[in-house]
Enzyme design. Structure first.
Site, mmCIF file in Angstrom:
data_model
loop_
_atom_site.group_PDB
_atom_site.id
_atom_site.type_symbol
_atom_site.label_atom_id
_atom_site.label_comp_id
_atom_site.label_asym_id
_atom_site.label_seq_id
_atom_site.Cartn_x
_atom_site.Cartn_y
_atom_site.Cartn_z
ATOM 1 N N GLU A 1 48.812 -19.965 -19.810
ATOM 2 C CA GLU A 1 49.712 -21.138 -20.011
ATOM 3 C C GLU A 1 50.092 -21.986 -18.943
ATOM 4 O O GLU A 1 50.340 -21.648 -17.853
ATOM 5 C CB GLU A 1 50.892 -20.775 -20.899
ATOM 6 C CG GLU A 1 52.021 -21.840 -20.974
ATOM 7 C CD GLU A 1 52.935 -21.581 -22.074
ATOM 8 O OE1 GLU A 1 53.219 -20.557 -22.274
ATOM 9 O OE2 GLU A 1 53.440 -22.626 -23.097
ATOM 10 N N CYS B 1 54.281 -21.812 -25.703
ATOM 11 C CA CYS B 1 55.129 -23.018 -26.195
ATOM 12 C C CYS B 1 54.677 -24.406 -25.877
ATOM 13 O O CYS B 1 55.123 -25.333 -26.647
ATOM 14 C CB CYS B 1 56.560 -22.975 -25.895
ATOM 15 S SG CYS B 1 57.547 -21.349 -26.077
ATOM 16 N N ASN C 1 51.945 -21.053 -32.491
ATOM 17 C CA ASN C 1 52.052 -20.112 -31.459
ATOM 18 C C ASN C 1 53.308 -19.239 -31.910
ATOM 19 O O ASN C 1 53.201 -18.269 -32.735
ATOM 20 C CB ASN C 1 52.488 -20.615 -30.075
ATOM 21 C CG ASN C 1 53.126 -19.719 -29.097
ATOM 22 O OD1 ASN C 1 52.516 -18.880 -29.090
ATOM 23 N ND2 ASN C 1 54.223 -20.081 -28.477
ATOM 24 N N GLU C 2 54.564 -19.574 -31.635
ATOM 25 C CA GLU C 2 55.655 -18.691 -32.010
ATOM 26 C C GLU C 2 56.334 -19.532 -33.284
ATOM 27 O O GLU C 2 57.139 -20.299 -32.813
ATOM 28 C CB GLU C 2 56.610 -18.457 -31.052
ATOM 29 C CG GLU C 2 56.142 -17.308 -30.016
ATOM 30 C CD GLU C 2 57.253 -17.121 -28.897
ATOM 31 O OE1 GLU C 2 58.118 -17.758 -28.754
ATOM 32 O OE2 GLU C 2 56.842 -16.052 -28.162
HETATM 33 O O1 AHR Z 1 55.075 -16.829 -21.751
HETATM 34 C C1 AHR Z 1 56.253 -17.547 -21.876
HETATM 35 C C2 AHR Z 1 56.692 -18.121 -23.138
HETATM 36 O O2 AHR Z 1 57.136 -17.045 -23.947
HETATM 37 C C3 AHR Z 1 55.429 -18.614 -24.089
HETATM 38 O O3 AHR Z 1 55.287 -20.066 -23.929
HETATM 39 C C4 AHR Z 1 56.401 -18.392 -25.579
HETATM 40 O O4 AHR Z 1 54.953 -18.349 -26.460
HETATM 41 C C5 AHR Z 1 57.041 -17.389 -25.459
HETATM 42 O O5 AHR Z 1 58.311 -17.614 -26.005
#
Ligand code: AHR
Length: 658
Positions: free
Chosen positions: A53, A243, A377-378
């Site tokens: 990321e 994120c 993602n989340e």
């Molecule tokens: O890895 C850091 C963050 O942790 C990522 O962006 C997210 O998916 C999680 O909350």
């Protein structure tokens, strides 16, 4: 059980620093029984992967080898990263690139300061003596006649250590290149461009790359960082987040179509990690998208990993953005779904297809063989599942061979998790992404997590995890807890199909989140003990699980031990991984039940430290590194001794099963 594990870790922490002195006692022998008569479930060859990321300046300023910050003058303040001097303005009329319309107009009429621009890079520009650097820029003259520009590299003491000239000639936009050959190594240099002649010139997309990139790719990756990824032997490469997939709102979400095609015309986007943490603000954190989806796919190929893209599901970040207008209404979701379908075409479609053609024009006519896609993602709640359902329907209808990954939310348990797992089963996704950034104690207890998972439902993708101690630093303690935890992933390889530690990279001068797998500055990197744990697992996968028990139970914390065994059908090797979190040596009677008697050669690779808080740093990168030695064991019963606070990987040769 839980209490004794906690006790073990606290005892370890308590004795930290003196463990090496008290660790001479050897416990009575425990017996590990490995069933060599029947191979168990297959282990996915892609099981141990990586997750990238753009956080901690992992892409721009990190893996992506571009050295100029804000090369297109497209940040909200177009001069972020730049210090203009003399007469410099930002213009947008008749731009060179329609999606990146800002450019700098530099006029010089013998002002005292001269006229030009300095770029600060990403916390400086890392330059290695003897390496070559390619400068390119787009320019046109506004006044009559050619205009000479001087290019400099400036060191931390403000001395010029490289000088070249370019002549801009012509009133139409053109690309200019010059190779820099600096003779000085400097981690924090600046780049300077100065007008020498009188007149006015327009400058755009000023870019500086090391000539050497990973696999010599144009617009490529920093060699040492990409090589560190390849050296992990990752099975899968998850990108681009995290994120960042959601952004801060609809407008700033990650849109892969903005990240392909000519690099100069990929519209810059803000990075959502700029203001996420009030105590760590980075107003200069943007995404150039120079590292975009084509580059991600190509990098996957270059490091031998399966690509695993994650796409926005039509929701903004549910943590940050509670404005319902920032979610795409379900009945307007089609463009998001089209993004997923088009991505599959971009990766796999024939060159005659719309998106396959773009891939081909970018230099990759062959398909990228995409097999996996994650939607969201989340995300959580029915907001997520009602959207995911539409994606699943559309992808299944057009691309039934693609395996779909759904989310179980940001937590590894609790109400959202409990809601989402049955929903994932209902929607029949292939894998469910689980995230856990948890304490050492949680990780140790988690070695049993998957023993009781439903074997009939979707498979598990442990898509983001890392052991977080109170100080949130990488250390041997966290690596050891992860090693112990991962024995449970491997033992349950019938249900756990993929796992990826997170986050991957962090710039020592510009991080937002820790711990991370690899730390770097502008010139070098350091591999954490956590990196070595990932590497030991990925280099020693095996093809099938073997049953390994102590008193008929999986070894998941008894006597401070965690263990798993695998067989490699391709090489006839037995692979045993054991974490000893205790402070004592452990004698183990290894009963390789079913293996014919005789001697077997092999190797033992050991990751060990007597200091739980020990860490690798840029200035001392090899405090904790794996050490391998040749061994010979006697089958079917042999005795091994485990070091205190250690992770051991045994590879035993010539173990042909009966
Ligand atoms: O890895 C850091 C963050 O942790 C990522 O962006 C997210 O998916 C999680 O909350």
């Amino acid at each position: 059980m839980m209490r004794s594990m906690r006790k073990a870790i606290s005892l370890c922490l308590f004795t930290m620093g003196v463990a090496g002195l008290v660790a001479q006692t050897v416990n009575p022998v425990s017996e590990f029984k490995v069933d060599m008569q029947k191979v168990g479930s297959p282990i996915q060859s892609t099981m141990y992967g990586i997750f990238f990321e753009d956080i901690n300046f992992g892409a721009d300023g990190g893996l992506y080898a571009e050295l100029i910050k804000n090369r297109s003058f497209e940040f909200d303040n177009p001069f972020i990263g730049w210090t203009p001097f003399g007469n410099v303005t930002i213009q947008t009329k008749n731009p060179c690139f329609d999606r990146n319309p800002h450019y700098a107009r530099v006029s010089y009429n013998k002002e005292l300061t001269g006229s030009g621009l300095d770029n600060e890079g990403f916390k400086g520009i890392g330059i290695q003596a003897g390496e070559k650097y390619e400068l390119s820029l787009y320019a046109r003259t506004v006044s009559d006649g050619p205009i000479k520009l001087r290019i400099n590299l400036v060191n931390h003491a403000n001395d010029l250590f490289e000088t070249k000239e370019i002549t801009i000639d012509g009133k139409n936009w053109k690309k200019y290149n010059v190779t820099l050959t600096p003779g000085e190594t400097e981690a924090h240099s600046r780049f300077r461009i100065t007008m020498i002649d009188k007149g006015t010139v327009d400058l755009e997309h000023i870019s500086l790359f090391p000539q050497k990139t990973f696999n010599n790719r144009p617009n490529g990756m920093r060699v040492d960082l990409a090589q560190a990824l390849k050296d992990l032997k990752p099975g899968v490469f998850r990108f681009p987040g995290g994120c960042i997939v959601e952004g801060n709102n609809k407008a700033t979400r990650y849109q892969w179509k903005n990240t392909v095609g000519p690099v100069e015309n990929r519209p810059t986007n803000i990075n959502r990690w700029n203001f996420t943490f009030a105590y760590k603000k980075f107003p200069d954190y943007y995404q150039s998208y120079g590292l975009g989806f084509f580059e991600y796919f190509q990098l996957s190929e270059d490091i031998g990993a399966e690509p695993l893209p994650v796409l926005n599901c039509g929701l903004s970040c549910q943590y940050e953005n509670h404005d319902p207008n920032e979610n795409c209404p379900v009945d307007k979701l089609q463009p998001y779904i089209d993004d997923a379908l088009d991505l599959i075409e971009f990766a796999n479609g024939p060159v005659s297809s719309k998106w396959g053609k773009i891939r081909s024009e970018m230099g990759h006519p062959e398909p990228f063989n995409l097999k996996l896609i994650a939607i969201g993602n989340e995300q959580w709640g029915s907001l997520y599942t009602e959207r995911l359902e539409l994606f699943v329907k559309a992808i299944r209808a057009q691309y039934p061979e693609i395996r779909i990954i759904g989310s179980s939310g940001p937590q590894s348990e609790g109400a959202d998790f409990d809601y989402l797992w049955p929903e994932m089963k209902r929607l029949k996704v292939d894998l469910v992404d689980e995230h856990f950034y948890r304490s050492p104690e949680w990780f140790l207890a988690g070695a049993k997590r998957y023993d009781s998972y439903d074997r009939q439902g979707p498979k598990v993708f442990a898509g983001e995890y890392a052991c977080h101690p109170a100080n949130r630093e990488n250390s041997f303690l966290t690596a050891l807890c992860e090693a112990a935890f991962m024995t449970g992933l491997e033992r349950n390889a019938d249900v756990v199909h993929l796992c990826t530690y997170a986050p991957l990279f962090a710039h020592v001068d510009a991080w937002q989140w820790r711990p991370d797998l690899i730390w770097f500055d502008n010139l070098s990197l350091v591999k954490t003990p956590n990196y070595y744990v990932q590497q030991l697992y990925a280099h020693n996968v095996g093809t099938n699980v073997l049953s390994l028990t102590m008193e008929n139970e999986p070894v998941a914390g008894q006597n401070d031990l965690y263990a798993t065994a695998a067989f490699d059908k391709n090489t006839n090797e037995l692979i045993i991984k054991i974490a000893n979190i205790g402070i004592q040596y452990k004698r183990i009677k290894l009963n390789l039940n079913g293996l014919s008697s005789g001697k077997h050669k092999g190797t033992l690779t050991l990751l060990h430290s007597s200091e739980l808080e020990a860490k690798n740093t840029l200035s001392n990168p090899s405090v904790i590194v794996p050490v391998s030695s040749e061994i010979e064991i006697e089958a079917p019963i042999t005795e091994i001794t485990l070091k205190p606070q250690s992770f051991s990987v045994y590879r035993i040769k010539d173990c042909k099963l009966k």
